[in-house]
Design a protein around this motif. Structure first.
Motif, mmCIF file in Angstrom:
data_model
loop_
_atom_site.group_PDB
_atom_site.id
_atom_site.type_symbol
_atom_site.label_atom_id
_atom_site.label_comp_id
_atom_site.label_asym_id
_atom_site.label_seq_id
_atom_site.Cartn_x
_atom_site.Cartn_y
_atom_site.Cartn_z
ATOM 1 N N HIS A 7 0.890 -1.141 0.000
ATOM 2 C CA HIS A 7 0.000 0.000 0.000
ATOM 3 C C HIS A 7 0.935 1.199 0.000
ATOM 4 O O HIS A 7 1.590 1.432 0.994
ATOM 5 C CB HIS A 7 -0.794 -0.079 1.311
ATOM 6 C CG HIS A 7 -2.151 0.482 1.243
ATOM 7 N ND1 HIS A 7 -2.374 1.793 0.983
ATOM 8 C CD2 HIS A 7 -3.368 -0.097 1.414
ATOM 9 C CE1 HIS A 7 -3.693 1.996 0.997
ATOM 10 N NE2 HIS A 7 -4.302 0.869 1.258
ATOM 11 N N VAL A 11 3.535 0.947 3.328
ATOM 12 C CA VAL A 11 2.601 0.248 4.200
ATOM 13 C C VAL A 11 2.348 -1.135 3.606
ATOM 14 O O VAL A 11 2.128 -1.277 2.408
ATOM 15 C CB VAL A 11 1.261 1.013 4.327
ATOM 16 C CG1 VAL A 11 0.335 0.288 5.271
ATOM 17 C CG2 VAL A 11 1.504 2.421 4.815
ATOM 18 N N SER A 27 4.981 -3.345 15.020
ATOM 19 C CA SER A 27 4.941 -2.707 13.708
ATOM 20 C C SER A 27 3.534 -2.578 13.142
ATOM 21 O O SER A 27 3.353 -2.028 12.066
ATOM 22 C CB SER A 27 5.817 -3.487 12.723
ATOM 23 O OG SER A 27 5.347 -4.807 12.611
ATOM 24 N N MET A 28 2.525 -3.053 13.860
ATOM 25 C CA MET A 28 1.145 -2.911 13.383
ATOM 26 C C MET A 28 0.749 -1.449 13.473
ATOM 27 O O MET A 28 0.985 -0.811 14.490
ATOM 28 C CB MET A 28 0.223 -3.764 14.263
ATOM 29 C CG MET A 28 -1.237 -3.730 13.917
ATOM 30 S SD MET A 28 -2.180 -2.344 14.587
ATOM 31 C CE MET A 28 -2.333 -2.777 16.297
ATOM 32 N N VAL A 29 0.166 -0.904 12.402
ATOM 33 C CA VAL A 29 -0.356 0.462 12.500
ATOM 34 C C VAL A 29 -1.880 0.488 12.542
ATOM 35 O O VAL A 29 -2.454 1.395 13.128
ATOM 36 C CB VAL A 29 0.166 1.400 11.386
ATOM 37 C CG1 VAL A 29 1.628 1.710 11.592
ATOM 38 C CG2 VAL A 29 -0.071 0.850 10.009
ATOM 39 N N ALA A 30 -2.527 -0.498 11.932
ATOM 40 C CA ALA A 30 -3.987 -0.539 11.988
ATOM 41 C C ALA A 30 -4.460 -1.932 11.603
ATOM 42 O O ALA A 30 -3.730 -2.680 10.953
ATOM 43 C CB ALA A 30 -4.599 0.483 11.040
ATOM 44 N N TYR A 31 -5.666 -2.275 12.014
ATOM 45 C CA TYR A 31 -6.268 -3.510 11.524
ATOM 46 C C TYR A 31 -7.776 -3.400 11.586
ATOM 47 O O TYR A 31 -8.312 -2.613 12.345
ATOM 48 C CB TYR A 31 -5.787 -4.735 12.314
ATOM 49 C CG TYR A 31 -6.266 -4.888 13.737
ATOM 50 C CD1 TYR A 31 -5.496 -4.449 14.795
ATOM 51 C CD2 TYR A 31 -7.482 -5.505 14.035
ATOM 52 C CE1 TYR A 31 -5.906 -4.596 16.107
ATOM 53 C CE2 TYR A 31 -7.911 -5.668 15.347
ATOM 54 C CZ TYR A 31 -7.116 -5.199 16.380
ATOM 55 O OH TYR A 31 -7.537 -5.352 17.674
ATOM 56 N N ASP A 32 -8.448 -4.167 10.733
ATOM 57 C CA ASP A 32 -9.888 -4.309 10.919
ATOM 58 C C ASP A 32 -10.174 -5.792 11.062
ATOM 59 O O ASP A 32 -9.323 -6.646 10.817
ATOM 60 C CB ASP A 32 -10.702 -3.614 9.816
ATOM 61 C CG ASP A 32 -10.567 -4.258 8.456
ATOM 62 O OD1 ASP A 32 -9.877 -5.278 8.356
ATOM 63 O OD2 ASP A 32 -11.152 -3.736 7.500
ATOM 64 N N GLY A 33 -11.356 -6.083 11.531
ATOM 65 C CA GLY A 33 -11.665 -7.471 11.819
ATOM 66 C C GLY A 33 -11.205 -7.824 13.220
ATOM 67 O O GLY A 33 -11.195 -6.989 14.110
ATOM 68 N N PHE A 37 -2.430 -10.515 19.047
ATOM 69 C CA PHE A 37 -0.993 -10.288 18.923
ATOM 70 C C PHE A 37 -0.298 -11.021 20.053
ATOM 71 O O PHE A 37 -0.653 -10.863 21.211
ATOM 72 C CB PHE A 37 -0.690 -8.787 19.014
ATOM 73 C CG PHE A 37 -1.374 -8.004 17.950
ATOM 74 C CD1 PHE A 37 -0.743 -7.768 16.747
ATOM 75 C CD2 PHE A 37 -2.654 -7.523 18.135
ATOM 76 C CE1 PHE A 37 -1.388 -7.066 15.752
ATOM 77 C CE2 PHE A 37 -3.306 -6.828 17.143
ATOM 78 C CZ PHE A 37 -2.663 -6.599 15.945
ATOM 79 N N GLY A 69 -9.280 -10.714 8.790
ATOM 80 C CA GLY A 69 -9.390 -9.312 8.410
ATOM 81 C C GLY A 69 -8.112 -8.851 7.746
ATOM 82 O O GLY A 69 -7.336 -9.648 7.239
ATOM 83 N N THR A 70 -7.920 -7.539 7.755
ATOM 84 C CA THR A 70 -6.727 -6.968 7.148
ATOM 85 C C THR A 70 -5.913 -6.285 8.235
ATOM 86 O O THR A 70 -6.457 -5.569 9.065
ATOM 87 C CB THR A 70 -7.119 -5.934 6.070
ATOM 88 O OG1 THR A 70 -8.010 -6.555 5.158
ATOM 89 C CG2 THR A 70 -5.906 -5.455 5.316
ATOM 90 N N TRP A 72 -2.464 -3.851 8.798
ATOM 91 C CA TRP A 72 -1.488 -3.000 8.114
ATOM 92 C C TRP A 72 -0.244 -2.857 8.980
ATOM 93 O O TRP A 72 -0.342 -2.622 10.186
ATOM 94 C CB TRP A 72 -2.086 -1.615 7.851
ATOM 95 C CG TRP A 72 -3.110 -1.591 6.773
ATOM 96 C CD1 TRP A 72 -2.891 -1.402 5.448
ATOM 97 C CD2 TRP A 72 -4.526 -1.749 6.907
ATOM 98 N NE1 TRP A 72 -4.086 -1.439 4.756
ATOM 99 C CE2 TRP A 72 -5.092 -1.644 5.619
ATOM 100 C CE3 TRP A 72 -5.378 -1.970 7.991
ATOM 101 C CZ2 TRP A 72 -6.473 -1.745 5.398
ATOM 102 C CZ3 TRP A 72 -6.742 -2.071 7.771
ATOM 103 C CH2 TRP A 72 -7.273 -1.960 6.472
#
Lengths: 212, 216
Positions: A7, A11, A27-33, A37, A69-70, A72
């Motif tokens: 992305h 990203v 290192s995760m910046v965002a997620y949905d679903g 961790f 989910g996804t 990022w």
């Protein structure tokens, strides 16, 4: 299997369907679903990893991201490059590895003088198996192919990673000019021979040989 | 559209007579035409009360008014710039992330404690937003700064988005946010995954996330 997408180059988006990826801690910046961790010990290699990574200095704190989910990932706005492994081995510094498919196996290997010349120590991280991995570089990396009869010479400071069956050797560009302090700044180079890919970044880390 | 992205770090704004722009003070890089720049003592539109509110809230980023006719180029500190178009909804953003916005947008300051009481305050502290945040409401465009590139994640009902508080930039739309914690025994023994605190956004709207966990 998790699918990796880029992305905007900085990203990494990973689509998960109940499976897992390993990624650099934090290192995760965002997620949905729905995601969980979990930190993995010893770079995901268990107790053996704890010991070998402690000894070799290839410290790697990674987490396992599992869910649907996804998710990022990004790291200090560094460029991200996708690598697809089909049974071959990726050699990369622990600091440059952002994420890897959970199906890939990581380990450490001895690199000898080449590692020392990059200012990275004598050991490096290996990733092997089938799946995708994401590596970080300072600026977008170029992928250069090495074929038999077409060797490649790389500046140790610009080297990021390599994959395939490659032999590396040291090459010196030093002449008597280097000795009197009039060198071209390229006294040490790594030569790759065989069949594989080398990732080179458009920026040079400060290395021992960088000044001569 | 008043703002056009020229490259990742620079925008071009078209100024026409009768339409003002507000921008961060000192963010002008170049301009063409007859354009004047006047510092806003009141740091943005609004009456004396809103000025006072912003001063106290620490949300008083120095702004300037840009008027005249011509084109102006904006950029600041080599940060990435992202243009957001608002269509009647409200953008929540930190004042120091604002690069420029049109005068058709109304600026305000909200107390985070007003959105969820003590939890709102805790959230503000965790995300580094402080106790207050800036809002822009109406129809128009805003240029927001971030470290690294910005990407938009849509927030849909039944599909909340979780964001790392350090990578959160702004959000707009009908979005509720709360700080969710995933603190387990691993965090307590110092073996955490580094993702203990997350900002959970639910509702309908868009959240802007930067490709870095560094503040401006």
């Amino acid at each position: 299997m998790a699918t990796f997408r880029l992305h905007s180059g900085k990203v990494l988006a990973v689509d998960l369907t109940g499976d897992a990826v390993t990624a650099r801690n934090g290192s995760m910046v965002a997620y949905d679903g729905r995601m969980t961790f979990k930190r993995l010990t010893g770079g995901g290699e268990g107790l053996r990893g704890v010991v070998t990574r402690r000894l070799t200095g290839e410290q790697m704190t990674v987490m396992e991201v599992r869910g649907e989910g996804t998710c990022w990932f990004a790291d200090r706005a560094s460029e991200i490059n996708l690598v697809r492994l089909t049974g071959d081995t990726l050699y990369v510094e622990a600091d440059s590895l952002l994420a890897a498919d959970a199906g890939l196996r990581t380990g450490t290997t001895f690199t000898g003088l080449r590692g020392a010349s990059q200012g990275n120590g004598l050991f490096t991280t290996t990733v092997r198996g089938h799946g995708q991995a994401a590596i970080l570089s300072d600026g977008p990396a170029v992928v250069l192919r090495v074929a038999p009869h077409a060797p490649l010479v790389v500046d140790p400071g610009a080297y990021v990673a390599h994959q395939g069956s490659l032999r590396q050797s040291f090459q010196s560009g030093a002449t008597f000019r280097t000795l009197i302090g009039e060198g071209g700044g390229e006294a040490v180079q790594i030569r790759f021979e065989g069949d594989g890919l080398v990732y080179v970044q458009p920026s040079e880390r400060t290395t021992v040989a960088g000044d001569v | 559209m008043a703002f056009r992205e020229i490259n990742a770090k620079m925008i071009e704004a078209t100024v026409v007579p009768g339409r003002r722009l507000f921008s961060r003070r000192g963010a002008m890089l170049a301009y063409r035409g007859e354009v004047s720049f006047t510092p806003n003592l009141t740091s943005g539109p609004g009456g004396v009360m809103s000025v006072l509110g912003r001063r106290i809230a620490g949300e008083a980023a120095p702004l300037m008014t840009v008027e005249g006719s011509g084109t102006v180029y904006f950029g600041h500190g080599g940060h990435h710039v992202h243009v957001v178009r608002l269509t009647g909804d409200t953008l929540y953003v930190e004042a120091d992330r604002l690069l420029a916005f049109e005068d058709t947008l109304e600026q305000g300051t909200v107390f985070l404690g007003a959105q969820g009481g003590v939890r709102g305050l805790v959230r503000g502290q965790a995300t580094g937003q402080g106790l207050f945040t800036t809002t822009l409401t109406g129809h128009g465009t805003v240029a927001v700064m971030a470290h690294g590139g910005v990407f938009e994640v849509p927030v849909r009902p039944q599909r909340p988005v979780h964001v790392d508080p350090q990578a959160y930039v702004a959000h707009h739309g009908d979005v509720r946010n709360r700080l969710s914690t995933a603190v387990g025994w691993r965090e307590l023994v110092g073996r955490g995954s580094g993702e203990a605190f997350q900002l959970e956004l639910s509702g309908t709207g868009v959240v802007l996330v930067q490709a870095s966990e560094e503040k401006l």
